[in-house]
Design a protein around this motif. Structure first.
Motif, PDB file in Angstrom:
ATOM      1  N   GLY A  11       0.852  -1.200   0.000  1.00  0.00           N
ATOM      2  CA  GLY A  11       0.000   0.000   0.000  1.00  0.00           C
ATOM      3  C   GLY A  11       0.884   1.245   0.000  1.00  0.00           C
ATOM      4  O   GLY A  11       2.027   1.220  -0.473  1.00  0.00           O
ATOM      5  N   GLY A  14       4.052   0.711   2.159  1.00  0.00           N
ATOM      6  CA  GLY A  14       4.944  -0.291   1.569  1.00  0.00           C
ATOM      7  C   GLY A  14       5.675   0.250   0.348  1.00  0.00           C
ATOM      8  O   GLY A  14       6.896   0.100   0.216  1.00  0.00           O
ATOM      9  N   ARG A 160      -0.684  -8.301  10.195  1.00  0.00           N
ATOM     10  CA  ARG A 160      -0.226  -9.600  10.696  1.00  0.00           C
ATOM     11  C   ARG A 160       1.121  -9.426  11.407  1.00  0.00           C
ATOM     12  O   ARG A 160       1.390 -10.068  12.419  1.00  0.00           O
ATOM     13  CB  ARG A 160      -0.124 -10.574   9.509  1.00  0.00           C
ATOM     14  CG  ARG A 160       0.432 -11.930   9.846  1.00  0.00           C
ATOM     15  CD  ARG A 160      -0.544 -12.757  10.677  1.00  0.00           C
ATOM     16  NE  ARG A 160       0.085 -13.994  11.114  1.00  0.00           N
ATOM     17  CZ  ARG A 160       0.201 -14.386  12.385  1.00  0.00           C
ATOM     18  NH1 ARG A 160      -0.296 -13.654  13.356  1.00  0.00           N
ATOM     19  NH2 ARG A 160       0.800 -15.515  12.696  1.00  0.00           N
TER      20      ARG A 160
HETATM   21  C1  LIG Z   1     -12.006   6.975   3.177  1.00  0.00           C
HETATM   22  C2  LIG Z   1     -10.595   7.309   3.563  1.00  0.00           C
HETATM   23  C3  LIG Z   1     -10.122   8.620   3.363  1.00  0.00           C
HETATM   24  C4  LIG Z   1      -8.798   8.939   3.734  1.00  0.00           C
HETATM   25  N1  LIG Z   1      -8.363  10.234   3.544  1.00  0.00           N
HETATM   26  C5  LIG Z   1      -7.070  10.551   3.830  1.00  0.00           C
HETATM   27  C6  LIG Z   1      -6.561  11.882   3.594  1.00  0.00           C
HETATM   28  O1  LIG Z   1      -7.295  12.797   3.153  1.00  0.00           O
HETATM   29  N2  LIG Z   1      -5.224  12.128   3.819  1.00  0.00           N
HETATM   30  C7  LIG Z   1      -4.382  11.133   4.296  1.00  0.00           C
HETATM   31  O2  LIG Z   1      -3.176  11.413   4.477  1.00  0.00           O
HETATM   32  N3  LIG Z   1      -4.853   9.878   4.565  1.00  0.00           N
HETATM   33  C8  LIG Z   1      -6.163   9.559   4.330  1.00  0.00           C
HETATM   34  N4  LIG Z   1      -6.640   8.293   4.573  1.00  0.00           N
HETATM   35  C9  LIG Z   1      -5.762   7.298   5.218  1.00  0.00           C
HETATM   36  C10 LIG Z   1      -4.836   6.577   4.265  1.00  0.00           C
HETATM   37  O3  LIG Z   1      -5.505   6.099   3.121  1.00  0.00           O
HETATM   38  C11 LIG Z   1      -4.174   5.414   5.030  1.00  0.00           C
HETATM   39  O4  LIG Z   1      -3.677   5.894   6.250  1.00  0.00           O
HETATM   40  C12 LIG Z   1      -3.010   4.833   4.221  1.00  0.00           C
HETATM   41  O5  LIG Z   1      -3.527   4.225   3.054  1.00  0.00           O
HETATM   42  C13 LIG Z   1      -2.214   3.811   5.051  1.00  0.00           C
HETATM   43  O6  LIG Z   1      -1.274   3.169   4.228  1.00  0.00           O
HETATM   44  P1  LIG Z   1      -0.667   1.750   4.602  1.00  0.00           P
HETATM   45  O7  LIG Z   1       0.221   1.396   3.469  1.00  0.00           O
HETATM   46  O8  LIG Z   1      -0.118   1.782   5.963  1.00  0.00           O
HETATM   47  O9  LIG Z   1      -1.920   0.776   4.639  1.00  0.00           O
HETATM   48  P2  LIG Z   1      -2.787   0.269   3.403  1.00  0.00           P
HETATM   49  O10 LIG Z   1      -2.924   1.343   2.382  1.00  0.00           O
HETATM   50  O11 LIG Z   1      -4.021  -0.325   3.993  1.00  0.00           O
HETATM   51  O12 LIG Z   1      -1.907  -0.886   2.751  1.00  0.00           O
HETATM   52  C14 LIG Z   1      -1.682  -2.121   3.380  1.00  0.00           C
HETATM   53  C15 LIG Z   1      -1.339  -3.136   2.286  1.00  0.00           C
HETATM   54  O13 LIG Z   1      -0.893  -4.340   2.907  1.00  0.00           O
HETATM   55  C16 LIG Z   1      -1.509  -5.444   2.264  1.00  0.00           C
HETATM   56  N5  LIG Z   1      -1.542  -6.541   3.244  1.00  0.00           N
HETATM   57  C17 LIG Z   1      -2.377  -6.717   4.282  1.00  0.00           C
HETATM   58  N6  LIG Z   1      -2.071  -7.811   4.978  1.00  0.00           N
HETATM   59  C18 LIG Z   1      -0.991  -8.353   4.364  1.00  0.00           C
HETATM   60  C19 LIG Z   1      -0.186  -9.507   4.627  1.00  0.00           C
HETATM   61  N7  LIG Z   1      -0.450 -10.328   5.665  1.00  0.00           N
HETATM   62  N8  LIG Z   1       0.853  -9.782   3.787  1.00  0.00           N
HETATM   63  C20 LIG Z   1       1.143  -8.961   2.734  1.00  0.00           C
HETATM   64  N9  LIG Z   1       0.392  -7.863   2.439  1.00  0.00           N
HETATM   65  C21 LIG Z   1      -0.643  -7.557   3.252  1.00  0.00           C
HETATM   66  C22 LIG Z   1      -2.881  -4.927   1.841  1.00  0.00           C
HETATM   67  O14 LIG Z   1      -3.433  -5.702   0.792  1.00  0.00           O
HETATM   68  C23 LIG Z   1      -2.523  -3.500   1.402  1.00  0.00           C
HETATM   69  O15 LIG Z   1      -2.139  -3.433   0.060  1.00  0.00           O
HETATM   70  C24 LIG Z   1      -7.955   7.950   4.260  1.00  0.00           C
HETATM   71  C25 LIG Z   1      -8.432   6.632   4.452  1.00  0.00           C
HETATM   72  C26 LIG Z   1      -9.742   6.317   4.127  1.00  0.00           C
HETATM   73  C27 LIG Z   1     -10.254   4.908   4.356  1.00  0.00           C
END
Ligand SMILES: Cc1cc2nc3c(=O)[nH]c(=O)nc-3n(C[C@H](O)[C@H](O)[C@H](O)COP(=O)(O)OP(=O)(O)OC[C@H]3O[C@@H](n4cnc5c(N)ncnc54)[C@H](O)[C@@H]3O)c2cc1C
Length: 400
Positions: A11, A14, A160
């Protein structure tokens, strides 16, 4: 240091990690659970200047995505203007907040990662990880394994890796809201391009902004006292959402109903969660970043921003630290206070959206006074969030 890193999760955190590690000269492989890129993620998000600065530290250019959103207006459902303010500061070079589709941001990050030659493996859901031979052995749900010097858990809200580091770690906390949104064409409603319009309606919150090409991007936050299950959400069809939204906003002034009716495809509900404080971020050679460590509700507009900042800071700590343990400790020292304050701020902001009909009246009054004060003094309570500056070339620990 010439480490090899495994990144679980492809995501925002990552992919940002992959770019940051590559820039730090650390070899990385991204393992994403889904078997194909998740380009159909419907929502949009606003990247405040601190997020744009962190992306700049990764040499990642977002200027072709989305549009500038330099102002924010607040009105009540009765049509009363609460106030208008800059949507975050303007940097000396003119940079202002930018609103982008999540799917486009994902795609652009992924393409950049691939261009820089970092491998991404899809269909690799991390199931287990254990310390082995001075590094980490990861096992995936498909039975495959991989080894590296360290494992970065960028695996989101239901991490996880968080569980593996500490089986007693707290999980996601329900925030009381469901987000629904869409993109409308052919309507003049929605205000001036470049302005985010936030409407505190009688029964729900609505926000919209007009892209310079005329498309109106909108999102609604619907209150749900109890947490809907994924099955309940999946059973709600588009017609049902449309009918509910029109009903919820029909007594409010503003463009909500016109935009909802002009939207071909309504993106269905994402539930709002946060993860306020995870006691252990790292153990041995495993660490969590992004939503896995500290998800915040969308109201504060900082979840993606914190994920990108994390990626930059962790890569710098690994680049500059004498070993992995010191780098992880330095990373936590630099990040924990900031991200937990952001999560708390998000929760407070969400509180304004979940009030009942009586509490809404003093809320609108308090917000009007606060906006007037902010307009007069220039004191934005989120200023400390925006003015955090990350410079790639400075040693880790010297971020301002
Ligand atoms: C409706 C909405 C509006 C938002 N608006 C804003 C905004 O205006 N500004 C802002 O800064 N943020 C905003 N956010 C927050 C932002 O989208 C998230 O904080 C951000 O996407 C987090 O990124 P991440 O990579 O940590 O998690 P994620 O984007 O959730 O990515 C996690 C990834 O890990 C993968 N994964 C999960 N488990 C496993 C596993 N066991 N093994 C391998 N891969 C795995 C998933 O498939 C996914 O691709 C918003 C969120 C939402 C829901």
């Amino acid at each position: 240091m010439a480490y090899t890193a495994m990144v679980a999760g492809g995501g925002i955190s990552g992919m940002s990690s992959a770019l940051a590690l590559h820039r730090a000269g650390i070899e990385a492989v991204v393992y994403e659970a889904y078997d194909r890129p998740a380009d159909n993620v419907g929502a949009f998000l606003t990247l405040a200047v601190n997020a744009l600065g962190a992306l700049r530290a990764l040499d990642f250019d977002v200027s072709r995505l989305g549009f500038e959103t330099s102002r924010i207006t607040l009105t009540s459902g009765s049509g009363r203007r609460i106030g208008e303010l800059p949507h975050g500061p303007v940097l000396p070079d003119g940079t202002v907040s930018r609103t982008v589709k999540r799917a486009e941001l994902y795609r652009a990050l992924r393409e950049q990662v691939a261009r820089r030659g970092v491998r991404i493996e899809y269909g690799k859901r991390l199931a287990h990880a254990q310390s082995a031979g001075g590094g980490v052995l990861a096992t995936f749900a498909d039975g495959g394994t991989a080894e590296g010097d360290l494992l970065i858990g960028a695996d989101g809200l239901r991490s996880r890796v968080r569980e593996i580091i500490d089986p007693g770690a707290p999980g996601a906390r329900y925030g009381g809201l469901v987000n629904v949104g869409g993109y409308a064409r052919g309507v003049s409603a929605g205000g001036r391009p470049g302005t985010m319009n936030a409407i505190f309606g009688r029964r729900a919150f609505f926000a919209c902004a007009v892209h310079p090409d005329g498309e109106v991007w909108w999102a609604a936050n619907l209150m749900r006292a109890t947490e809907p299950t994924p099955a309940e959400l999946a059973s709600i069809g588009e017609h049902q959402w449309r009918a509910e939204l029109v009903d919820v906003f029909r007594r409010d002034h503003g463009p909500a109903v016109a935009l909802i009716e002009a939207t071909d495809r309504i993106s269905t509900g994402w539930v709002t969660y946060d993860v306020p404080s995870v006691p252990r971020w790292h153990r041995d050679r495993m660490i969590i970043i992004g939503d896995a460590a500290h998800a915040t509700v969308p109201s504060v507009g900082q979840g993606a921003a914190m994920a990108i900042e994390d990626a930059v800071v962790l890569a710098k700590c690994l680049r500059d630290g004498p070993d992995i343990a010191s780098a992880f400790a330095a990373y936590e020292r630099l990040r924990r206070d900031r991200v937990e304050r952001v999560v708390a701020q998000g929760r407070r902001t969400d509180g304004w959206k979940t009030l009942g009909p009586i509490a809404r009246i003093p809320r609108d009054l308090i917000m009007t006074l606060a906006m007037k004060h902010m307009a007069r003094t220039g004191n934005d309570p989120n200023q400390w969030i925006y003015e955090h500056h990350l410079d790639w070339d400075e040693p880790a620990g010297s971020s301002r």
